[in-house]
Scaffold this motif. Structure first.
Motif, mmCIF file in Angstrom:
data_model
loop_
_atom_site.group_PDB
_atom_site.id
_atom_site.type_symbol
_atom_site.label_atom_id
_atom_site.label_comp_id
_atom_site.label_asym_id
_atom_site.label_seq_id
_atom_site.Cartn_x
_atom_site.Cartn_y
_atom_site.Cartn_z
ATOM 1 N N UNK A 156 0.825 -1.204 0.000
ATOM 2 C CA UNK A 156 0.000 0.000 0.000
ATOM 3 C C UNK A 156 0.867 1.266 0.000
ATOM 4 N N UNK A 157 1.895 1.296 0.854
ATOM 5 C CA UNK A 157 2.765 2.480 0.918
ATOM 6 C C UNK A 157 3.603 2.590 -0.353
ATOM 7 N N UNK A 158 4.125 1.474 -0.828
ATOM 8 C CA UNK A 158 4.973 1.485 -2.030
ATOM 9 C C UNK A 158 4.197 2.000 -3.240
ATOM 10 N N UNK A 159 2.929 1.610 -3.360
ATOM 11 C CA UNK A 159 2.109 2.113 -4.475
ATOM 12 C C UNK A 159 1.923 3.623 -4.385
ATOM 13 N N UNK A 160 1.789 4.132 -3.177
ATOM 14 C CA UNK A 160 1.607 5.572 -2.988
ATOM 15 C C UNK A 160 2.794 6.339 -3.546
ATOM 16 N N UNK A 161 4.014 5.803 -3.380
ATOM 17 C CA UNK A 161 5.227 6.491 -3.831
ATOM 18 C C UNK A 161 5.755 5.939 -5.173
ATOM 19 N N UNK A 162 4.955 5.072 -5.829
ATOM 20 C CA UNK A 162 5.403 4.464 -7.101
ATOM 21 C C UNK A 162 6.781 3.825 -6.971
ATOM 22 N N UNK A 163 7.030 3.197 -5.823
ATOM 23 C CA UNK A 163 8.307 2.520 -5.563
ATOM 24 C C UNK A 163 8.201 1.097 -6.128
ATOM 25 N N UNK A 164 8.589 0.956 -7.402
ATOM 26 C CA UNK A 164 8.368 -0.312 -8.101
ATOM 27 C C UNK A 164 9.124 -1.477 -7.477
ATOM 28 N N UNK A 165 10.351 -1.218 -7.019
ATOM 29 C CA UNK A 165 11.121 -2.310 -6.421
ATOM 30 C C UNK A 165 10.460 -2.801 -5.132
ATOM 31 N N UNK A 166 9.960 -1.866 -4.335
ATOM 32 C CA UNK A 166 9.274 -2.267 -3.103
ATOM 33 C C UNK A 166 7.957 -2.974 -3.420
ATOM 34 N N UNK A 167 7.264 -2.497 -4.461
ATOM 35 C CA UNK A 167 6.026 -3.176 -4.886
ATOM 36 C C UNK A 167 6.345 -4.615 -5.269
ATOM 37 N N UNK A 168 7.416 -4.795 -6.050
ATOM 38 C CA UNK A 168 7.787 -6.138 -6.499
ATOM 39 C C UNK A 168 8.097 -7.057 -5.315
ATOM 40 N N UNK A 169 8.863 -6.551 -4.336
ATOM 41 C CA UNK A 169 9.209 -7.369 -3.166
ATOM 42 C C UNK A 169 7.972 -7.722 -2.348
ATOM 43 N N UNK A 170 7.050 -6.756 -2.224
ATOM 44 C CA UNK A 170 5.819 -7.027 -1.473
ATOM 45 C C UNK A 170 4.975 -8.087 -2.177
ATOM 46 N N UNK A 171 4.885 -7.981 -3.505
ATOM 47 C CA UNK A 171 4.124 -8.983 -4.268
ATOM 48 C C UNK A 171 4.761 -10.363 -4.104
ATOM 49 N N UNK A 172 6.092 -10.402 -4.091
ATOM 50 C CA UNK A 172 6.790 -11.685 -3.929
ATOM 51 C C UNK A 172 6.497 -12.290 -2.546
ATOM 52 N N UNK A 173 6.510 -11.439 -1.505
ATOM 53 C CA UNK A 173 6.228 -11.936 -0.155
ATOM 54 C C UNK A 173 4.788 -12.400 -0.014
ATOM 55 N N UNK A 174 3.862 -11.685 -0.658
ATOM 56 C CA UNK A 174 2.464 -12.137 -0.653
ATOM 57 C C UNK A 174 2.343 -13.506 -1.307
ATOM 58 N N UNK A 175 3.102 -13.720 -2.375
ATOM 59 C CA UNK A 175 3.092 -15.027 -3.035
ATOM 60 C C UNK A 175 3.527 -16.120 -2.073
ATOM 61 N N UNK A 176 4.606 -15.831 -1.320
ATOM 62 C CA UNK A 176 5.094 -16.814 -0.359
ATOM 63 C C UNK A 176 4.070 -17.124 0.715
ATOM 64 N N UNK A 177 3.351 -16.078 1.166
ATOM 65 C CA UNK A 177 2.327 -16.288 2.198
ATOM 66 C C UNK A 177 1.194 -17.154 1.667
ATOM 67 N N UNK A 178 0.722 -16.826 0.468
ATOM 68 C CA UNK A 178 -0.395 -17.597 -0.093
ATOM 69 C C UNK A 178 0.038 -19.026 -0.420
#
Length: 891
Positions: free
Chosen positions: A69-91
């Protein structure tokens, strides 16, 4: 009965991060509390990763969502990518593999956006391995192939070899043994090149498995032996035990039982020593099979099966439990222990049925039929024999269908690869063309102002000459007329793309506050300074760097009146010589706001000196008049070039619109009324098609003329990309993708600038199979006329280009109540907003709806004509207010 490949891929392709201690958790959480908001996503991602390593999947999910959510606010693509990867691991930890796959795909996309291609390739491998586990072999192979191309571009031999080995294992499990063998050989050549012996041993091991499946047992033994020799040299006990186990199985297949037992005993000894319960049970099962084949050693076979069964139950592997039960049941039958046989077989078959292990089900039915036959229970024996036959036939049919499906899959895969190659080429061509056009457009305004400034200087020169000789009066009037004509063209050319020629004048671009941002090469030639040297000596602001005492008033006048102003000043070159300058200061207006100031400094030192010289040397007037005539001819030539550029820019604008043949092919019963306000338009219409749907849209970009034309080219390109390259289907998802790309393209990160560069549009799709029509829109409604009724479908109000937030998560996708014979109308606001009529008022939406209802029964070609004539009659002599586009599609 082996787990050869999954562990191998994990070992070769991924790096395992260590788990975090409680103190590490507390340290990260403290850092998060004290960090700035824009720095928190990276820390949150670290915390989420540590939760994953400790198998705290719920907390990992919560923290990753917060980071996203925070990474999207700042268009921080690398942080978005890492968050998506961690969500994948959780699911993945939750067992929600579909959700995990979706977020892995998002992670891959955003790692590409932030330029972290190494991590992108690694995540592709993780997702490929997940696909492999789910038997989605085609998807797995595609991802490994993408990673392989990246490592090839980086000339990383080790990573290339790992990807090739992974591809070999994918095709092995897929049953495509020739492909598996080809990739395996390529991997081995690379591993040999860098002397990576562990990789070489694994290649030999895989080739042994391939030949074993093909029943080339001699070759299988040869490759397994080569693998064993390397592993013995490396002293890797785990891999050594695997090689011994594999050799034991192959020797058993060719009935060399003593040799088989020798190798299996070796494997068992190592696996027990290492405490590998699963692998130990596997080897004991294999030994039991050999002793069962020796009728005199059935009791020994029983012991191995029972030991393997005990370990299988302990670790909870149901497939291995059922294998040992069925094997034990068969052994009991040979010993005439039918009650024990039935108990073991029934439990084993039930587990096999639960897990859909077809070969084991077939074997169990056959053993049960024999057991009941030995007990003279012929009814049950016949029942299980029929089940055995059905299971056998089912496996046969399945294999045949798999062969057919493999052929079809190969065809589809080849087809997809060809399409991807074509699309990649088209995208590269589009990118090159867009870059070229963007360069042209940025330099256009500067070039125009150069021409305008030059003409003003000439006019001043003519006026000075008039003081010396009234014979120049006629030429001065001609130059004045030319200046006015050029000035009018400059106003028009602010809306078009023109390539500025090189000039000796200094061109300076500053922001609205006068802060200098860019200068041309002519600046250095005129002053002798680089921009950095100029800043150091004179300052970086137009006000501070100018010698004109009234400069602040001139800039204020330029901004307030929104037109060019001129002033004279003096300056000192780097070599300390004095310059007299004529400066033309022009505002650049974007979407109604002044965004830039362009200053053109012309060297008028000679003109200044000429004023004195003219008074003293009247005899030179004739020669100067000839020079003016030459300059007049140059201006005429430049004027011709400008006119040619205008016509060419119009052709570029028209090229993005769908052709008549495309419209007739996709929407045969339709019309488009298209009336740009200026030469180029901010409105555009778009039509597209994929395998499933036909799309059509009317788009109203911010402003009209050149600003709108810029947006129309950007918008049309993104719509094509969404449909053709991203394979997005629903109109709402396409709008979401368009909004995201517009935000990225225009870099709308400043809240004050947000959504001033955008577009209003209506987008519809027609399903080619069932005819379902869907609609999504932003600010632009659509009308559907059904008989004598007109239905309005309202759009969303969330602007294109503004990021989504908690109040607005996604655009709406509406299914239209429309059937054959109904007409759908899409339009911009230009038609209803046009002023005219006897009282010079707007046409209004209510009157527009009434006209559509009135004309809807006419043929579509007639509707276009009568709507156009109605518009012209209403407008009369009043200037057209805005671009006008109306599209009608009869279903």
């Amino acid at each position: 009965m082996r787990n050869i490949f999954l562990l191998l891929i994990i070992i070769l392709c991924f790096n395992i991060r260590p788990g975090f201690s409680q103190s590490s958790f507390e340290t990260i959480e403290t850092q998060i509390e004290n960090a700035k908001e824009e720095d928190r996503p990276a820390l949150l991602n670290d915390l989420s990763m540590s939760c994953l390593k400790n198998r705290e999947f719920e907390k990992a999910e919560e923290v990753a969502k917060n980071a996203l959510q925070i990474a999207r606010k700042y268009n921080d693509y690398c942080a978005i990518a890492s968050a998506e990867r961690n969500l994948s691991g959780a699911y993945k930890g939750f067992g929600k593999k579909e959700a995990a796959i979706e977020h892995y795909l998002n992670a891959i996309r955003f790692y590409g956006k932030c330029g972290d291609y190494i991590t992108q390739a690694k995540v592709q491998n993780i997702l490929a391995n997940l696909y492999w586990q789910e038997s989605q072999f085609e998807e797995s192979a595609i991802l490994y192939s993408k990673s392989l191309k990246y490592w090839e571009s980086k000339d990383s031999i080790m990573d290339q070899g790992k990807c090739l080995l992974a591809l070999s294992n994918v095709y092995f499990k897929w049953g495509k043994y020739q492909n598996a063998n080809d990739y395996n050989l390529q991997a081995q050549k690379l591993f040999e090149k860098i002397n990576f012996e562990e990789g070489q041993s694994t290649c030999y091991n895989t080739r042994g498995a391939i030949n074993e499946k093909l029943e080339n047992f001699d070759k299988a033994i040869e490759y397994y032996t080569k693998s064993l020799e390397i592993r013995l040299r490396l002293k890797n006990d785990f891999l050594i035990s695997e090689a011994y186990n594999n050799l034991g199985i192959v020797y058993s297949c060719i009935e060399k039982y003593d040799t088989a037992l020798f190798h299996l005993d070796k494997a068992l000894e190592i696996r027990e020593k290492l405490g590998l319960k699963l692998e130990t049970a596997e080897t004991k099962h294999n030994i039991g099979l050999i002793y069962r084949n020796k009728d005199t050693l059935l009791s020994v076979a029983n012991r191995y099966f029972e030991d393997a069964l005990l370990v299988s139950r302990e670790i909870g592997v149901e497939k291995m439990i059922s294998e040992n039960l069925v094997a034990l049941g068969g052994c009991f039958i040979l010993q005439n222990k039918y009650d024990q046989a039935l108990a073991a077989l029934i439990e084993g078959v039930n587990l096999a049925e639960k897990n859909d292990i077809r070969d084991l089900i077939k074997e169990g039915y056959n053993e049960l039929s024999q057991a009941y036959d030995s007990l003279a229970d012929y009814k049950q024996a016949y029942l299980y024999y029929k089940k055995y036959r059905a299971a056998r036939d089912s496996i046969y049919d399945l294999e045949k269908n798999k062969q057919i499906n493999d052929i079809q899959t190969q065809y589809e895969t080849d087809k997809k690869e060809q399409q991807l190659e074509v699309q990649d080429l088209q995208l590269k061509q589009k990118d090159a063309e867009y870059s070229r056009q963007q360069t042209m457009l940025y330099s256009a305004i500067a070039g125009l102002v150069v021409i305008l400034g030059f003409s003003v200087i000439l006019f001043r020169f003519y006026r000075q000459k008039q003081k010396a000789n009234r014979l120049l009066h006629k030429q001065r009037d001609e130059i004045t007329r030319q200046r006015d004509a050029i000035h009018e063209q400059a106003i028009e050319l602010e809306k078009l793309s023109i390539v500025a020629s090189e000039t000796d004048n200094a061109v300076i671009i500053a922001d609205a506050g006068g802060q200098i941002e860019w200068v041309n090469d002519g600046f250095k030639r005129l002053f002798g300074f680089t921009l950095e040297e100029f800043f150091e000596r004179n300052g970086s602001n137009l006000i501070k760097s100018s010698s004109e005492s009234n400069i602040q008033h001139k800039i204020a006048e330029c901004i307030e009146k929104r037109k060019s102003v001129m002033y004279e000043s003096s300056a000192v070159r780097k070599d300390n010589t004095k310059l007299y300058l004529q400066t033309t200061l022009t505002p650049v207006i974007t979407n109604g706001e002044i965004s830039k100031l362009i200053a053109i400094d012309s060297d008028i030192t000679k003109i200044k000196l000429a004023e004195i010289e003219i008074l003293q040397q009247k005899e030179e007037i004739t020669a100067q008049r000839d020079q003016i005539e030459i300059q007049h001819g140059q201006i005429q030539l430049k004027n011709k070039h400008i006119t040619d550029s205008i016509r060419y820019a119009l052709r570029i604008q028209q090229a993005i619109l769908p052709s008549a043949s495309m419209i007739n092919a996709l929407l045969p019963d339709s019309f488009i009324l298209y009336r740009p306000k200026d030469i180029v338009s901010g409105d555009f219409y778009w039509i597209g098609e994929n395998d499933k749907r036909i799309y059509f849209s009317v788009v109203d970009c911010t402003g009209h003329g050149v600003p709108g034309a810029f947006m129309s080219m950007v918008g049309s390109g993104i719509l094509n990309q969404a449909m053709q390259e991203e394979d997005i289907e629903s109109p709402a998802q396409i709008l979401g993708y368009l909004s995201e790309r517009i935000n990225e393209t225009l870099q709308q990160t400043d809240e004050d600038k947000m959504v001033k560069d955008g577009m209003d549009l209506a987008l519809c799709s027609i399903d080619k199979v069932d005819g379902t029509i869907e609609f999504a829109g932003v600010h632009n409604s659509i009308y559907v006329v059904k008989g004598d009724e007109i239905i309005r479908y309202t759009p969303d109000s969330h602007p294109i280009g503004e990021p989504f937030n908690a109040d607005f998560l996604t655009y709406s996708n509406l299914v239209l109540d429309a059937e054959k014979g109904d007409t759908i109308y899409l339009f911009s606001d230009g038609y209803p907003d046009q002023k005219g009529g006897p009282k010079e008022k707007k046409f209004m939406s209510s009157q527009f709806r009434q006209k559509l209802l009135e004309y809807s029964l006419l043929p579509t070609a007639e509707q276009e004509k009568i709507l156009g004539s109605t518009f012209d009659d209403w407008k009369g002599d009043i200037e057209q207010y805005d671009d006008v586009t109306v599209m009608g599609v009869r279903i």
